[in-house]
Scaffold this active site. Structure first.
Site, short mmCIF file in Angstrom:
data_model
loop_
_atom_site.label_atom_id
_atom_site.label_comp_id
_atom_site.label_asym_id
_atom_site.label_seq_id
_atom_site.Cartn_x
_atom_site.Cartn_y
_atom_site.Cartn_z
N CYS A 191 36.02 42.50 58.85
CA CYS A 191 36.52 43.88 58.73
C CYS A 191 35.85 44.84 59.70
O CYS A 191 36.35 45.94 59.94
CB CYS A 191 36.35 44.38 57.30
SG CYS A 191 37.26 43.40 56.10
N HIS B 141 36.70 52.31 57.30
CA HIS B 141 37.40 51.07 56.94
C HIS B 141 38.08 51.29 55.59
O HIS B 141 37.49 51.84 54.66
CB HIS B 141 36.37 49.94 56.85
CG HIS B 141 36.95 48.66 56.33
ND1 HIS B 141 38.15 48.16 56.78
CD2 HIS B 141 36.50 47.78 55.39
CE1 HIS B 141 38.42 47.04 56.15
NE2 HIS B 141 37.43 46.78 55.30
N ASN C 150 43.71 46.76 52.42
CA ASN C 150 42.65 46.38 53.35
C ASN C 150 43.23 45.44 54.41
O ASN C 150 43.55 44.29 54.12
CB ASN C 150 41.51 45.71 52.58
CG ASN C 150 40.35 45.33 53.47
OD1 ASN C 150 40.44 45.34 54.69
ND2 ASN C 150 39.23 44.97 52.85
N1 COA Z 1 44.19 43.43 37.58
C1 COA Z 1 43.70 43.60 36.33
N2 COA Z 1 42.44 43.31 36.01
C2 COA Z 1 41.63 42.82 36.96
C3 COA Z 1 42.08 42.62 38.28
C4 COA Z 1 43.40 42.95 38.55
N3 COA Z 1 43.94 42.81 39.79
N4 COA Z 1 41.04 42.16 39.01
C5 COA Z 1 40.00 42.05 38.18
N5 COA Z 1 40.35 42.45 36.94
C6 COA Z 1 39.52 42.50 35.75
C7 COA Z 1 38.33 41.61 35.82
O1 COA Z 1 38.70 40.28 35.47
C8 COA Z 1 37.39 42.25 34.82
O2 COA Z 1 37.79 41.85 33.54
P1 COA Z 1 36.68 41.52 32.41
O3 COA Z 1 35.92 42.83 32.24
O4 COA Z 1 37.51 41.13 31.25
O5 COA Z 1 35.84 40.44 32.99
C9 COA Z 1 37.69 43.73 34.96
O6 COA Z 1 38.97 43.81 35.62
C10 COA Z 1 36.67 44.50 35.75
O7 COA Z 1 36.37 43.76 36.94
P2 COA Z 1 35.35 44.27 37.99
O8 COA Z 1 35.26 43.24 39.10
O9 COA Z 1 34.09 44.70 37.35
O10 COA Z 1 36.11 45.58 38.53
P3 COA Z 1 35.65 46.60 39.62
O11 COA Z 1 35.72 47.94 39.08
O12 COA Z 1 34.38 46.16 40.33
O13 COA Z 1 36.83 46.48 40.69
C11 COA Z 1 37.22 45.50 42.84
C12 COA Z 1 37.06 45.25 41.35
C13 COA Z 1 37.44 44.15 43.54
C14 COA Z 1 38.43 46.38 43.05
C15 COA Z 1 35.96 46.21 43.39
O14 COA Z 1 34.81 45.55 42.96
C16 COA Z 1 35.95 46.27 44.88
O15 COA Z 1 36.78 46.92 45.49
N6 COA Z 1 34.95 45.65 45.51
C17 COA Z 1 34.87 45.66 46.95
C18 COA Z 1 35.91 44.77 47.52
C19 COA Z 1 36.09 44.94 48.96
O16 COA Z 1 36.31 46.03 49.42
N7 COA Z 1 36.03 43.85 49.70
C20 COA Z 1 36.27 43.86 51.07
C21 COA Z 1 35.10 44.44 51.78
S1 COA Z 1 35.46 44.45 53.47
#
Ligand code: COA
Length: 333
Positions: free
Chosen positions: A114, A257, A287
């Protein structure tokens, strides 16, 4: 005397097919509300079956060259930042050069996931300032949909496809690319990766997961990526401002980004930068990895929001982890 490097052309391309959150909710156990609330993403563009990353890159490249009033044969070099190349080799840049009908200048790919565009801008500016090239095309192009596991709701909702490009030229005059800071810490690599498709190739990462198409799919520990991204981006943005003897209050646009609206907002808050000075395209593009920053720049440029003389801060963070930032004074009008 070293002439400054200016952006003289900007282009972008998004494939026609739009995939909405509602459609995704029919594929995996998710909802539009969850995706919007946790990521800010509403839709993303998906590459057509008969397109490759190079095709997206060519469209963006043509628009950037037109914008600069140049032909492909005017270039001294062409660089493509991508983590989803058409093939392992030759480079996607070689494919793009050929599809543009050009030859006779060097081409290569940059793999910084990225952060590819931000890394590329730093690398090329350095080479141009050293006198190697006067006109270079830099493209960020990705077909992230090809390396997603479409059964994994924690990753497949986050990414999209597209390409953005800039023409860089050495020219007299104030402004242009002012400076860059790059950084990396490879010990974070287990948090975000798409493993090599050949078993045994990565002995330190034995639990390979291959998606239905037999391609290595993205795996991510989202929470940890999120936290580290906010910390490292806050740090590197401060460093590039210091390196260029500038204050955050001088910045007209942060073009970050586009991974997650919450990462963008948290970084802007850390910087005490008002959201009215932050470019947002993650809602429409999701993204797009190395294409994300140039696509956002192209969007804000074409909407007339980026204006002559403004101070623009670019930043990105990606798998590795690798991260970086560039500061520039907009001279394109
Ligand atoms: N739809 C519904 N629920 C979802 C889901 C989706 N698409 N994806 C995950 N969940 C659930 C999880 O299973 C979890 O359930 P649980 O509490 O029963 O275990 C719950 O939602 C919370 O998950 P969590 O991972 O703690 O959520 P979050 O607030 O951290 O959001 C991301 C998840 C991936 C959106 C976030 O962590 C993120 O954006 N991280 C950075 C990712 C990124 O930018 N990567 C590229 C970098 S270049």
């Amino acid at each position: 005397m070293v002439q400054p490097v200016h952006i003289t052309g900007v282009g972008g391309y998004l494939p026609e097919r739009i995939l909405t959150n509602a459609e995704l909710a029919s594929l995996v156990d998710t909802t539009d509300d969850w995706i919007v609330e946790r990521t800010g993403i509403r839709e993303r563009h998906i590459i057509a079956g008969n397109q490759h990353t190079s095709d997206l890159a060519v469209e963006a490249a043509r628009q950037a060259l037109d914008d600069a009033g140049l032909k492909p044969s005017d270039l001294d070099a062409l660089v493509v930042a991508t983590t989803t190349p058409d093939m392992i080799f030759p480079s996607t840049a070689a494919v793009v050069q050929s599809k543009l009908g050009a030859s006779g200048f060097p081409v290569w790919d940059i793999q910084a996931v990225c952060s590819g565009f931000v890394y590329g801008l730093a690398q090329i500016t350095g080479m141009m300032e050293a006198g190697m090239f006067r006109r270079v095309l830099l493209v960020g192009a990705e077909s992230m949909s090809r390396i997603l596991n479409w059964k994994d709701r924690t990753t497949c909702v986050l990414f999209g496809d597209g390409a953005g490009a800039v023409v860089l030229e050495c020219m007299d005059g104030e402004g242009g690319i002012m400076g860059s800071v790059l950084n990396a810490d490879g010990s974070y690599r287990p948090l975000l990766m798409a493993k090599h498709p050949h078993p045994g190739a990565s002995p330190d990462m034995p639990d390979m997961r291959i998606d239905a198409a037999g391609i290595a799919a993205i795996e991510m520990r989202g929470n940890e990526v999120f936290r580290t991204a906010v910390n490292k981006l806050g740090e590197v943005v401060g460093q590039v401002l210091e390196h260029c003897h500038t204050e955050v209050s001088d910045v007209d646009w942060l073009i970050p980004h586009q991974a997650n609206i919450r990462i963008i907002n948290a970084t802007a808050k850390k910087l005490k930068l008002g959201t009215e000075r932050v470019a947002i395209t993650v809602d429409k593009h999701a993204n797009t990895s190395s294409a994300s920053v140039p696509l956002a720049l192209n969007t804000y440029y074409r909407e007339g929001k980026v204006k002559e003389g403004q101070l623009i801060l670019l930043e990105a963070f990606g798998a590795g982890f690798v991260w970086g930032a560039n500061l520039l004074r907009w001279t394109k009008g």
